[in-house]
Design an enzyme around this catalytic site. Structure first.
Site, short mmCIF file in Angstrom:
data_model
loop_
_atom_site.label_atom_id
_atom_site.label_comp_id
_atom_site.label_asym_id
_atom_site.label_seq_id
_atom_site.Cartn_x
_atom_site.Cartn_y
_atom_site.Cartn_z
CG ASN A 165 41.75 40.47 45.52
OD1 ASN A 165 40.75 40.34 44.82
ND2 ASN A 165 42.92 39.93 45.22
NE ARG A 188 42.91 41.25 41.22
CZ ARG A 188 42.57 40.00 40.95
NH1 ARG A 188 41.95 39.28 41.86
NH2 ARG A 188 42.87 39.47 39.80
CG HIS A 216 46.80 37.24 35.91
ND1 HIS A 216 46.96 36.12 35.11
CD2 HIS A 216 46.01 36.85 36.94
CE1 HIS A 216 46.30 35.11 35.62
NE2 HIS A 216 45.70 35.52 36.75
NE ARG A 235 40.27 30.57 34.69
CZ ARG A 235 40.88 31.66 35.15
NH1 ARG A 235 41.27 32.60 34.33
NH2 ARG A 235 41.09 31.80 36.44
CD GLU A 257 47.63 39.50 41.85
OE1 GLU A 257 47.60 38.52 42.62
OE2 GLU A 257 46.96 39.56 40.81
#
Ligand code: AMP
Length: 399
Positions: free
Chosen positions: A7, A91, A180, A241, A384
């Protein structure tokens, strides 16, 4: 079979080596601060403890080579030779509309991932680089790309279109994609398994609350709406963010603060969110500590976040026509009883009652709702990398 999961982030690489189908984790770790001072590799391999290797890691190629070296290290490595690895799963953040599920990587797939760079300039180049390095290192090995956007490709037009001229969607692919997805998919299946029910029979709201945060409405196993949009900037207020804002604010800031569009974009990505609101930190742990001793802005940032999560939950209950379970996952969702309590306060109106005692947990897969709650509340640990390994194995068996 052994599957290596890679990843790649802009300055980091996370990795896991798993034995499939038993899903046994053989080694996991990450490289941090690529191209910066203080770069290092952390690995938990043969031993229970984490080993830190401080090295100059100037780029992702050096990083991936170091990971492979560490996996075969005589002292803490877990394999004798790289030939023991059967398959690599990568990923990839953005698969656009082209990838509705994971795929075996071919020349054509590389071109398509590359074509998504215009809509994911921060993420796809580095994902692609990681893939190319691994293809060079293991030219004969099957490699698989697993996309963060793929799970959301079931979202209907009515939920993914913005109120913009339709031509912009046709010309540039401007629409909601959602992110996600690997995590939302993983926790959806995990919670259904824990509930002893089939995903196909459930309406689930998954709250991935970490430094980046998004919420997903999963009806009968399919994502039907999600809070992130064209980019991971939309939706909830996050660590740094802004989440959703009135678009008119952008030219306003440009004029008032004498900034370019690029500068405002960076400002919204890196200086906003709970960091900007609190003026203190992007980490909820810092805010919770500060709020406890009376820091008003820290409390305000927490309250804004909890309010927004609640607002999304409410709207998804309506769009799905009900909800059977609400799941909290990722750093904050898994570890902050306080935040879960703030979010669940008021959810009695939709039949969700938090058990304050059961909620006092961190890092567990467990039900936290009261026995008289109509909606089950859960904390589920996301994984993940395991989801990527499962997809990689599935495609290995098909091909
Ligand atoms: P992630 O992006 O999933 O790694 O989540 C990281 C974020 O989770 C951190 O920035 C914190 O804001 C939050 N977090 C992790 N542990 C805790 C905790 N014990 N209490 C509150 N927030 C936490």
């Amino acid at each position: 079979m052994k599957i290596l999961v890679i990843n790649c982030g802009s300055s980091s690489i996370k990795f896991q080596l798993l034995e499939m189908t038993s899903e046994k984790l053989l080694a996991k770790g990450q490289i941090e601060r690529i191209g910066m001072d203080g770069s290092l590799l952390k690995i938990r391999g043969k031993h229970e403890y984490v080993i830190e290797i401080k090295r100059t890691i100037k780029d992702h190629r050096t990083g991936i080579n170091l990971i492979l070296e560490s996996l075969t290290d005589a002292n803490y490595g877990v394999i004798q030779s790289l030939q023991e690895i059967d398959c690599v799963g990568h990923r990839v953040v953005h698969g656009g509309e082209k990838f509705k599920e994971a795929v075996v990587i071919t020349g054509e797939v590389l071109k398509t991932i590359s074509s998504c760079i215009t809509i994911a300039p921060l993420h796809n180049p580095v994902n692609l680089e990681g893939i190319k390095i691994c293809l060079e290192l293991f030219p004969d090995m099957q490699q698989v790309a697993v996309f963060d956007t793929a799970f959301h490709q079931t979202i209907p037009e009515t939920a993914y279109l913005y109120g913009l001229p339709y031509e912009l969607y046709i010309k540039y692919g401007i629409r909601r994609y959602g992110f996600h997805g690997i995590s939302h998919q993983y926790v959806t299946h995990k919670v259904a398994q824990k509930m002893g029910r089939k995903v196909e029979d459930l309406k689930i709201i998954t709250c991935h609350l970490g430094n980046g945060a998004s919420i997903d409405a999963v009806k009968n196993g399919r994502s039907i709406d999600t809070s992130m949009g064209f980019t991971p900037l939309e939706g909830l207020v996050m660590g740094t963010r802004s989440g959703e804002i009135d678009p008119a604010i952008i030219p306003f800031i440009m004029e008032q603060e004498d900034m370019t569009g690029r500068q405002v974009y960076r400002y919204l990505n890196n200086k906003s969110g709970i960091l900007g609101l609190s003026g203190l930190s992007s980490d909820f742990r810092d805010l919770e500590s500060a709020a406890r001793v009376g820091d008003r802005r820290a409390q305000l940032a927490i309250d804004v976040f909890a309010y927004q999560v609640k607002k999304y939950i409410g709207s998804y209950v309506v769009t799905m026509g009900g909800v059977d379970a609400i799941v909290f996952t990722a750093g904050l969702g898994e570890n902050s009883p306080y935040m879960r309590e703030q979010i669940c306060d008021g959810l009695e109106v939709i039949g969700a009652k938090l058990d304050l005692e059961k909620n006092k947990v961190q890092g567990k897969n467990t039900k936290i709702s009261r026995t008289d709650s109509n909606v089950e509340l859960w904390t589920v640990l996301t994984n993940e990398e395991l989801m990527i390994a499962r997809e990689t194995q599935r495609l290995y068996e098909v091909h």
